[in-house]
Scaffold this active site. Structure first.
Site, short mmCIF file in Angstrom:
data_model
loop_
_atom_site.label_atom_id
_atom_site.label_comp_id
_atom_site.label_asym_id
_atom_site.label_seq_id
_atom_site.Cartn_x
_atom_site.Cartn_y
_atom_site.Cartn_z
N GLY A 16 0.82 -1.21 0.00
CA GLY A 16 0.00 0.00 0.00
C GLY A 16 0.85 1.25 0.00
N GLY A 18 -0.34 4.44 0.14
CA GLY A 18 -1.09 5.61 0.59
C GLY A 18 -0.22 6.45 1.50
N PHE A 19 -0.87 7.26 2.32
CA PHE A 19 -0.10 8.15 3.20
C PHE A 19 0.79 7.37 4.17
CE2 PHE A 19 -3.64 11.00 1.98
CZ PHE A 19 -2.89 12.07 1.51
N GLY A 20 0.27 6.27 4.72
CA GLY A 20 1.03 5.50 5.69
C GLY A 20 2.20 4.77 5.07
N VAL A 84 -2.10 -7.91 -3.91
CA VAL A 84 -1.78 -8.90 -2.87
C VAL A 84 -2.99 -9.82 -2.69
CG1 VAL A 84 -1.36 -9.19 -0.40
CG2 VAL A 84 -0.11 -7.44 -1.71
N GLU A 176 -18.28 18.24 2.24
CA GLU A 176 -17.52 18.87 1.16
C GLU A 176 -18.17 18.60 -0.20
OE1 GLU A 176 -13.09 19.17 3.12
OE2 GLU A 176 -13.68 17.23 2.33
N ASP A 305 -5.73 3.31 7.85
CA ASP A 305 -7.16 3.06 7.93
C ASP A 305 -7.51 1.59 8.09
OD1 ASP A 305 -7.41 5.73 7.55
OD2 ASP A 305 -8.47 5.62 5.64
N ALA A 321 -5.35 11.25 7.10
CA ALA A 321 -4.00 11.19 6.55
C ALA A 321 -2.92 11.45 7.60
CB ALA A 321 -3.87 12.17 5.38
#
Lengths: 428, 428
Positions: A16, A18-20, A84, A176, A305, A321
């Site tokens: 992954g 993403g941000f992490g 995966v 939003e 997440d 995030a």
């Protein structure tokens, strides 16, 4: 995988980007490790602005970067586009599509979450969610086509249904989206249509709970609600949706005819818990230990997440995030400490604050003691988001896009692609 | 359609919002007419730069504009997103999807062309062409995935096939694609991969005729060939392709293993001739009269890539944007003249010149007497294309994108979307 990519040093597989996951990679720069970063997408996505792609404000390429491009200067990192399919924790191998395996000494699972329908998966075709670039272009297509079809529709009831936009869930994404769709209908589109008045479009935000932006302070929720109403958004509280169909939604016992429904009401974690045989909560999130390892697997970290962990005061660390990035940084520190034969302290989450934009002139920011709202908050929101984008080019592009929207009501990415028109050939 | 859109003044229906259709609308500004513009896409597309979307240089929204936005200041124009299914020339009505009809006093058909396979439609899945935004993002996905799969592939023969890119047809589109893919492989991507050397990728341009850019002067063809070879493109002449499969192409009696094949070898007109029962050439192009009307239908004009007409010297008017625009302007003038009870002179095509880019530092321009090539030609090519884009915002965006490519080898739109990854849900 081939043996040529099997390194001699400590092998880390990160699933992954993403941000992490990406933060973990960044924070491992220079460490005596060899990293394989796997993602089923070729791009890192700046999810906080995804709703702006869905509402034609930003282009897809303005909030997404090729992962391997971001890591081109890191010869210790191999990026793989792969899906995966499982983890063999005994043999310490990650299984990917095509039957290949990736051996690891340390595994970091950062596979995120996906929207969820609380046992009503059959609602997805009618009420799509917003997590990927494709979700965003799908929503954009649906929203824009609703106006196009309304322009052609002479039946008044059908036209009204085409001009009714329902957003389910009044968290930051729902708020939003509702604010931006209202602006699209009320500010951007009116001069473009001849048969319909897009200012009469209804934007209905449905929230099962008692207020919008439940994660924010009460006063900011109240302000956000007023701002939404100023934008012409109708907000319905305390009424969970009990049905979604192609024609509309049922909530609070009544039916609302609407051709466009957007789901912003819940998420479900990736199947990481299944891959790892790990304990998980109802939303599928792995219950990690205080050092972010998976119980029983000290060589496997899980972050972002896809996990649940208690933050200060006992409330869970939120799925945002900054939390994922803090966890990525912590995991990198822990791996470095272990390689030196040291231990690391448990992970401590520091909550910086919550932000949400409500239309193009207003935002709310909850820093805990400091609470901001209105135009100043909007400017801080905008500058912060441009700052967190990656690279000068995208900052410039997003700034230009916003400038055009705010000065000329012009949204640069009002493209209907895929879907209705046949893709493979223009004519049968 | 509803009666409310049926106007009192002279009703013009224009089908197609490409260069020809849009120019007709622009040139009818202020005329005592009421216009309905129909397109099956919601956007006007700047096709001359489509190959740059296919090669990740530009974003889709940088070369496409919502049609109705372009015409927001024209209350005399109603834009419809609809698919034309036929024309009833007796009742003077255009038939659109959903069973609606659009009555007209004058009809302008500007429905363009599509790539064609000369009786080998079965090749399309293996050798997609490039005419729409979806074509471009499809090609982009295929090209980028080929590199991704090569990075994962350990079998050397399969890896070589993944790193072989075949372009069929050496007209401007084929030449521009070949040059840009070569630059992508040789300049942009090398630092991003670990297991493969993208500089070893083969780009093979196959041309059935004796030279590249057959529409240009001989000396420019020779220069273009040398420029392509400098970029590392292999060019094969006089060898028509006899087979396209998932594994490669057969040409000149030999098989070339290649996982990516792009078709740039021929076009076929829209079904306008069928709708109108009009005479057409082998490529389906309507043979229009000297005033661009369809034989037997003085109230029906056809223009652009969907027609064939002789230019000065007897050679056919080429299927390029300036020709379509000249025809659109002529049709608008003719309609204005008719409304005044006057006649118009026959259409005369004025050929301005041919341009083609060969990689990011070279181009060829054939103005007839003046012939340019190399860096100067490239600058003229670039300035001309930015000039012809619509609106300051897109000019700025494209200029920034090119600046980044030329100074930093960074292509801003390297996104793989749709296709391989499941769209509706991240996890099954």
């Amino acid at each position: 995988m081939t043996t040529e990519s099997a390194p001699a040093s400590h092998r880390i597989v990160i699933v992954g980007a993403g941000f992490g996951g990406l933060e973990t990679v960044y924070r491992l720069a220079g460490a005596p490790v060899s990293i394989t970063l796997v993602d089923r997408r070729n791009h890192h996505l700046f999810q906080p602005l995804l709703y702006q792609v869905a509402t034609a404000a930003l282009a897809t390429s303005e909030i997404a970067w090729p992962i391997r491009y971001l890591l081109r200067g890191r010869p210790d990192v191999t990026t793989l586009l792969a899906t995966v399919t499982g983890v063999d924790t005994t043999a310490r191998r990650v299984l990917i599509d095509g039957g290949d395996t990736l051996p690891y000494d340390t595994l970091v699972v950062a596979t995120g979450a996906r929207h969820a329908y609380f046992g009503h998966d059959e609602w997805e075709p009618f009420a799509p969610g917003l997590k990927t670039l494709e979700d965003a272009t799908t929503l954009r297509r649906r929203i824009l086509i609703a106006f196009e079809d309304a322009e052609r529709e002479s039946d008044l009831a059908r036209r009204a249904a085409l001009l009714t936009f329902v957003i389910i869930g009044a968290g930051p994404t729902g708020v939003e989206l509702a604010g931006t769709i209202a602006e699209l209908a009320h500010d951007t589109l009116p001069p473009d249509f001849r048969n319909i008045d897009t200012r009469k479009a209804r934007v209905v935000l449905i929230e099962a709970g008692p207020r919008v932006l439940a994660g924010f302070a009460d006063e900011l929720s109240t302000y956000a609600l007023r701002s939404l109403e100023d934008l012409g958004v109708e907000v319905a509280f305390g009424q969970p949706v009990t049905e979604c169909t192609a024609d509309g939604v049922v909530f609070g016992g009544r039916k609302l005819e609407a051709k466009t429904i957007i789901w912003a009401a819940g998420v479900r974690a990736s199947p990481a818990a299944e891959w790892l045989g790990a304990p998980a909560d109802r939303a599928g999130r792995v219950s990690v230990l205080p050092d972010l390892t998976v119980p029983g697997h000290p060589d496997v970290f899980a972050i972002g997440d896809t996990v649940t962990i208690a933050g200060p005061g006992g409330s869970p660390v939120p799925g945002i995030a900054p939390a994922a990035k803090q966890q990525g940084r912590y995991v990198a520190q822990t791996i470095r400490a272990r390689l030196r034969g040291e231990k690391n302290v448990p992970f401590v989450y520091r909550h910086a604050g919550n932000l949400a934009q409500i239309g193009k002139r207003s935002a709310v920011i909850d820093f805990g003691r400091i609470k901001l709202r209105g135009a100043l908050a909007w400017w801080i929101w905008g500058v912060a988001h441009i700052y967190f984008l990656i690279g000068l080019r995208n900052r410039l592009a997003v700034a230009i896009s916003w400038l055009w929207i705010y000065t000329r009501q012009q949204r640069g990415a009002r493209l209907i692609t895929q879907g209705r028109a046949k893709v493979s050939n223009y004519w049968p």
